[in-house]
Design a protein around this motif. Structure first.
Motif, PDB file in Angstrom:
ATOM      1  N   ALA A 309       0.843  -1.207   0.000  1.00 44.34           N
ATOM      2  CA  ALA A 309       0.000   0.000   0.000  1.00 44.34           C
ATOM      3  C   ALA A 309       0.875   1.253   0.000  1.00 44.34           C
ATOM      4  O   ALA A 309       0.647   2.180  -0.787  1.00 44.34           O
ATOM      5  CB  ALA A 309      -0.922  -0.017   1.226  1.00 44.34           C
ATOM      6  N   ASP A 310       1.885   1.264   0.860  1.00 48.97           N
ATOM      7  CA  ASP A 310       2.767   2.447   0.930  1.00 48.97           C
ATOM      8  C   ASP A 310       3.574   2.592  -0.344  1.00 48.97           C
ATOM      9  O   ASP A 310       3.839   3.699  -0.804  1.00 48.97           O
ATOM     10  CB  ASP A 310       3.746   2.318   2.114  1.00 48.97           C
ATOM     11  CG  ASP A 310       3.034   2.534   3.430  1.00 48.97           C
ATOM     12  OD1 ASP A 310       1.919   3.092   3.406  1.00 48.97           O
ATOM     13  OD2 ASP A 310       3.582   2.131   4.481  1.00 48.97           O
ATOM     14  N   ARG A 311       3.993   1.470  -0.912  1.00 49.26           N
ATOM     15  CA  ARG A 311       4.777   1.540  -2.141  1.00 49.26           C
ATOM     16  C   ARG A 311       3.940   2.158  -3.261  1.00 49.26           C
ATOM     17  O   ARG A 311       4.418   3.002  -4.014  1.00 49.26           O
ATOM     18  CB  ARG A 311       5.246   0.116  -2.520  1.00 49.26           C
ATOM     19  CG  ARG A 311       6.308   0.075  -3.538  1.00 49.26           C
ATOM     20  CD  ARG A 311       7.495   0.995  -3.250  1.00 49.26           C
ATOM     21  NE  ARG A 311       8.756   0.298  -3.413  1.00 49.26           N
ATOM     22  CZ  ARG A 311       9.943   0.883  -3.375  1.00 49.26           C
ATOM     23  NH1 ARG A 311      10.057   2.173  -3.166  1.00 49.26           N
ATOM     24  NH2 ARG A 311      11.036   0.191  -3.518  1.00 49.26           N
ATOM     25  N   LEU A 312       2.667   1.725  -3.344  1.00 47.25           N
ATOM     26  CA  LEU A 312       1.810   2.308  -4.382  1.00 47.25           C
ATOM     27  C   LEU A 312       1.617   3.808  -4.134  1.00 47.25           C
ATOM     28  O   LEU A 312       1.670   4.607  -5.070  1.00 47.25           O
ATOM     29  CB  LEU A 312       0.446   1.596  -4.437  1.00 47.25           C
ATOM     30  CG  LEU A 312      -0.512   2.198  -5.480  1.00 47.25           C
ATOM     31  CD1 LEU A 312       0.043   2.044  -6.902  1.00 47.25           C
ATOM     32  CD2 LEU A 312      -1.897   1.580  -5.390  1.00 47.25           C
ATOM     33  N   SER A 313       1.421   4.188  -2.872  1.00 45.16           N
ATOM     34  CA  SER A 313       1.270   5.624  -2.571  1.00 45.16           C
ATOM     35  C   SER A 313       2.500   6.385  -3.035  1.00 45.16           C
ATOM     36  O   SER A 313       2.383   7.468  -3.629  1.00 45.16           O
ATOM     37  CB  SER A 313       1.103   5.856  -1.063  1.00 45.16           C
ATOM     38  OG  SER A 313      -0.108   5.324  -0.640  1.00 45.16           O
ATOM     39  N   GLN A 314       3.668   5.804  -2.797  1.00 49.56           N
ATOM     40  CA  GLN A 314       4.914   6.468  -3.215  1.00 49.56           C
ATOM     41  C   GLN A 314       4.951   6.627  -4.746  1.00 49.56           C
ATOM     42  O   GLN A 314       5.284   7.689  -5.272  1.00 49.56           O
ATOM     43  CB  GLN A 314       6.105   5.616  -2.739  1.00 49.56           C
ATOM     44  CG  GLN A 314       7.436   6.260  -2.994  1.00 49.56           C
ATOM     45  CD  GLN A 314       8.597   5.270  -2.796  1.00 49.56           C
ATOM     46  OE1 GLN A 314       8.383   4.062  -2.643  1.00 49.56           O
ATOM     47  NE2 GLN A 314       9.807   5.793  -2.802  1.00 49.56           N
ATOM     48  N   VAL A 315       4.582   5.565  -5.444  1.00 51.89           N
ATOM     49  CA  VAL A 315       4.558   5.607  -6.919  1.00 51.89           C
ATOM     50  C   VAL A 315       3.589   6.697  -7.399  1.00 51.89           C
ATOM     51  O   VAL A 315       3.913   7.493  -8.283  1.00 51.89           O
ATOM     52  CB  VAL A 315       4.139   4.226  -7.488  1.00 51.89           C
ATOM     53  CG1 VAL A 315       3.778   4.318  -8.968  1.00 51.89           C
ATOM     54  CG2 VAL A 315       5.248   3.199  -7.265  1.00 51.89           C
ATOM     55  N   LEU A 316       2.411   6.762  -6.779  1.00 58.43           N
ATOM     56  CA  LEU A 316       1.406   7.736  -7.212  1.00 58.43           C
ATOM     57  C   LEU A 316       1.838   9.165  -6.871  1.00 58.43           C
ATOM     58  O   LEU A 316       1.577  10.100  -7.631  1.00 58.43           O
ATOM     59  CB  LEU A 316       0.044   7.406  -6.594  1.00 58.43           C
ATOM     60  CG  LEU A 316      -0.532   6.032  -7.015  1.00 58.43           C
ATOM     61  CD1 LEU A 316      -1.838   5.742  -6.283  1.00 58.43           C
ATOM     62  CD2 LEU A 316      -0.738   5.941  -8.531  1.00 58.43           C
ATOM     63  N   ASP A 317       2.548   9.330  -5.752  1.00 58.65           N
ATOM     64  CA  ASP A 317       3.085  10.662  -5.402  1.00 58.65           C
ATOM     65  C   ASP A 317       4.090  11.116  -6.456  1.00 58.65           C
ATOM     66  O   ASP A 317       4.057  12.261  -6.909  1.00 58.65           O
ATOM     67  CB  ASP A 317       3.793  10.624  -4.037  1.00 58.65           C
ATOM     68  CG  ASP A 317       2.808  10.518  -2.880  1.00 58.65           C
ATOM     69  OD1 ASP A 317       1.596  10.757  -3.101  1.00 58.65           O
ATOM     70  OD2 ASP A 317       3.247  10.192  -1.751  1.00 58.65           O
ATOM     71  N   VAL A 318       4.986  10.209  -6.841  1.00 58.29           N
ATOM     72  CA  VAL A 318       5.999  10.561  -7.841  1.00 58.29           C
ATOM     73  C   VAL A 318       5.311  10.893  -9.171  1.00 58.29           C
ATOM     74  O   VAL A 318       5.644  11.874  -9.841  1.00 58.29           O
ATOM     75  CB  VAL A 318       7.019   9.405  -8.021  1.00 58.29           C
ATOM     76  CG1 VAL A 318       7.926   9.651  -9.221  1.00 58.29           C
ATOM     77  CG2 VAL A 318       7.850   9.234  -6.753  1.00 58.29           C
ATOM     78  N   ALA A 319       4.309  10.083  -9.532  1.00 61.96           N
ATOM     79  CA  ALA A 319       3.588  10.316 -10.793  1.00 61.96           C
ATOM     80  C   ALA A 319       2.944  11.702 -10.787  1.00 61.96           C
ATOM     81  O   ALA A 319       3.090  12.476 -11.733  1.00 61.96           O
ATOM     82  CB  ALA A 319       2.537   9.229 -10.997  1.00 61.96           C
ATOM     83  N   GLU A 320       2.260  12.012  -9.685  1.00 60.06           N
ATOM     84  CA  GLU A 320       1.592  13.322  -9.596  1.00 60.06           C
ATOM     85  C   GLU A 320       2.604  14.452  -9.597  1.00 60.06           C
ATOM     86  O   GLU A 320       2.463  15.440 -10.312  1.00 60.06           O
ATOM     87  CB  GLU A 320       0.771  13.377  -8.306  1.00 60.06           C
ATOM     88  CG  GLU A 320      -0.692  13.031  -8.540  1.00 60.06           C
ATOM     89  CD  GLU A 320      -1.481  13.057  -7.241  1.00 60.06           C
ATOM     90  OE1 GLU A 320      -2.297  12.149  -7.084  1.00 60.06           O
ATOM     91  OE2 GLU A 320      -1.243  13.962  -6.388  1.00 60.06           O
ATOM     92  N   GLY A 321       3.649  14.275  -8.789  1.00 61.93           N
ATOM     93  CA  GLY A 321       4.668  15.317  -8.642  1.00 61.93           C
ATOM     94  C   GLY A 321       5.355  15.638  -9.958  1.00 61.93           C
ATOM     95  O   GLY A 321       5.668  16.787 -10.236  1.00 61.93           O
ATOM     96  N   ARG A 322       5.587  14.623 -10.765  1.00 62.41           N
ATOM     97  CA  ARG A 322       6.324  14.850 -12.018  1.00 62.41           C
ATOM     98  C   ARG A 322       5.419  14.970 -13.244  1.00 62.41           C
ATOM     99  O   ARG A 322       5.921  15.128 -14.365  1.00 62.41           O
ATOM    100  CB  ARG A 322       7.274  13.678 -12.257  1.00 62.41           C
ATOM    101  CG  ARG A 322       8.350  13.578 -11.196  1.00 62.41           C
ATOM    102  CD  ARG A 322       9.458  12.733 -11.740  1.00 62.41           C
ATOM    103  NE  ARG A 322      10.512  12.559 -10.758  1.00 62.41           N
ATOM    104  CZ  ARG A 322      11.717  12.156 -11.053  1.00 62.41           C
ATOM    105  NH1 ARG A 322      12.022  11.879 -12.294  1.00 62.41           N
ATOM    106  NH2 ARG A 322      12.623  12.007 -10.114  1.00 62.41           N
TER     107      ARG A 322
END
Ligand code: NAD
Length: 352
Positions: A309-322
Motif C-alpha cells: 500500500a505504501d509503495r503504491l502511494s509512493q509511486v502515485l506521489d511521484v507520478a503526480e509530482g512529475r
C-alpha cells in the motif's frame, strides 16, 4: 532499468524425451538470483514463447526491486506439448534444467503450474519455492498473498481516485482463478459489489453464487459499469481498443503485463483512470516465495505485503509530482533500485 533492457541470459529448453520445451530467462541478477515463476501455457511457436518469457522476466526485475527483495528478475515459460505427456517427467526435467543454472534462477508457480509441480522440481534442485507449507513457515500456493497485496493497493487507489472505501464500490474482476477467486473473497468480505468474467463456466457460476456477483462475458468486462477494473487473467488487456471503453476510474489487479503497449498507460492517464502498475500491486506472491526461499518468517511476509500500500502511494506521489503516468513513475523507482544496486543482497545477509 526498463523493459527494453536486454536480458542477461536466455536459456532454451528442448528435451524431446519428456516434451520439455521452452525458455528460462535471466533478466537481471543485479540485486540477487533471478526469481520468477514457471508458466506452462500453449504457444503458437517458440518465438512467441520466448518473447513472453523475456517480457515476464523483465517485469519480475521491476517487481522484485520495488518490493525491496534481494532478488533479480527471471521467468520460465514452458510450451504445453501438443502430444500426450507425463507431467512428472516434464517437471523433473525442468528441475534438472533449473539446477544446471546453479542458483542463478529461482523458480515457483505461475499460470498453469501448481504446488505439486514444484514438488517434482524440488526433487532435482534446491532453487525452487512454492512448495507445500511446513510448520507455519512461508510456503505453499502464493496466490492468497498476491490477492492480499492487490486489495491493500486497491484500498489506496480507490481512496485516492474516488474518495471512497471498498464497501462503496463495484469491482469488475476478470478471471477467478487462483488469485482472482481469493481477491473476490477479500472484496466480498470488505463489502464491495462484484461483477465477474471467467472463461471456465462452472467456476464462473460458482463464484457468482458465492459472492452474489453478476456474470458478464470476457469481452464485456472492460465496459460493464464499475468503479474498479481488476484484471486477474492474462496480460495485454489494456490496449488502444479497450482503454477508451473502460468505465472504471481505477485499474488494479493481479495479472502480469496488463498494458499491451506503453501508449496504453498514457491513454489511461489522459482519461483520468488511475492505473495501479501491475508489478507494484501483485508482488504479494513473490514476497511469500522469497520468504520461503530465504528463510524469512511468516510475520515478515505479512508486514511486507501490507507495505505494498505504501509503495503504491509512493509511486502515485511521484507520478503526480512529475506529471507522469504511474507506470513511468514505477519504472523510474525500479531503475533507482536496480542501478543503485541495493547493498547487502545476499541470502544470509538479508534473512530476517
Ligand atoms: P490462474 O490460471 O489460476 O487463473 C486465471 C483465470 O483466468 C482462470 O480461471 C482462467 O480460466 C481465467 N481466464 C483466462 N482468460 C480469461 C479471459 N479472457 N476472461 C476471463 N477469464 C479468463 O492464474 P492465477 O495464478 O490466478 O494468475 C492470474 C494472473 O495473475 C496471471 O496473469 C498471473 O501471471 C498473475 N499473477 C499471479 C500470481 C500468483 O500468485 N498466482 C502472482 C503475480 C501475478
Amino acid at each position: 532499468m526498463d523493459e527494453l533492457m536486454p536480458p542477461e541470459a536466455v536459456v532454451r529448453l528442448d528435451d524431446p524425451q519428456t516434451g520439455l520445451r521452452g525458455f528460462i530467462v535471466l533478466h537481471s541478477t543485479a540485486l540477487g538470483p533471478a526469481a520468477g515463476g514457471c508458466r506452462l501455457w500453449r504457444y503458437a511457436d517458440e518465438a512467441s514463447a520466448s518473447e513472453d518469457a523475456v517480457r515476464l522476466a523483465a517485469g519480475m526485475t521491476m517487481k522484485n526491486a520495488l518490493a525491496g527483495l534481494p532478488l533479480g528478475g527471471g521467468k520460465a515459460v514452458l510450451m504445453l506439448p501438443d502430444a500426450p505427456f507425463s507431467r512428472t517427467q516434464l517437471f523433473e526435467a525442468f528441475g534438472r534444467a533449473v539446477n544446471a543454472l546453479d542458483g542463478r534462477y529461482v523458480t515457483a508457480e505461475d499460470v498453469g503450474t501448481a504446488v505439486e509441480d514444484m514438488a517434482l522440481v524440488a526433487q532435482h534442485t534446491p532453487h525452487v519455492a512454492g512448495l507445500p507449507q511446513q510448520g507455519g513457515k512461508p510456503g505453499g500456493d502464493p496466490s492468497p498473498w498476491t490477492a492480499l497485496g492487490v486489495i491493500r493497493a486497491m484500498e489506496v487507489a480507490v481512496r485516492r481516485r474516488l474518495g471512497r472505501s471498498l464497501s462503496e464500490v463495484t469491482v469488475a474482476v476478470q478471471g477467478v482463478g487462483h488469485v482472482g477467486m481469493a481477491l473476490c473473497e477479500l472484496l466480498h468480505a470488505a463489502g464491495a459489489r462484484l461483477v465477474i468474467a471467467e472463461a471456465r463456466s462452472e467456476v464462473a457460476a460458482r463464484a457468482a453464487t458465492r459472492f452474489g456477483a453478476d456474470l458478464v462475458s470476457s469481452r464485456a468486462i472492460t465496459t460493464v459499469p464499475a468503479d474498479v477494473f481488476a484484471p486477474c487473467a492474462l496480460g495485454g488487456v489494456l490496449n488502444m481498443a479497450t482503454v477508451p471503453t473502460l468505465t472504471a476510474k481505477v485499474v488494479c489487479g493481479a495479472a502480469n503485463n496488463q498494458l499491451a503497449m506503453p501508449e496504453a498507460a498514457a491513454l489511461l492517464a489522459r482519461r483520468k483512470v488511475l492505473y495501479a502498475p501491475d508489478y507494484v500491486v501483485n508482488a504479494g506472491g513473490i514476497i511469500n516465495v522469497a520468504a520461503e526461499y530465504l528463510g524469512w518468517s511468516q510475520q515478515s511476509v505479512s508486514v511486507r505485503v501490507d507495505g505494498i500500500a505504501d509503495r503504491l502511494s509512493q509511486v502515485l506521489d511521484v507520478a503526480e509530482g512529475r506529471g507522469i503516468s504511474p507506470e513511468r513513475a514505477a519504472a523510474l523507482l525500479a531503475r533507482q533500485e536496480v542501478v543503485g544496486g541495493r547493498p547487502g543482497c545476499d541470502k544470509t545477509a538479508l534473512a530476517a
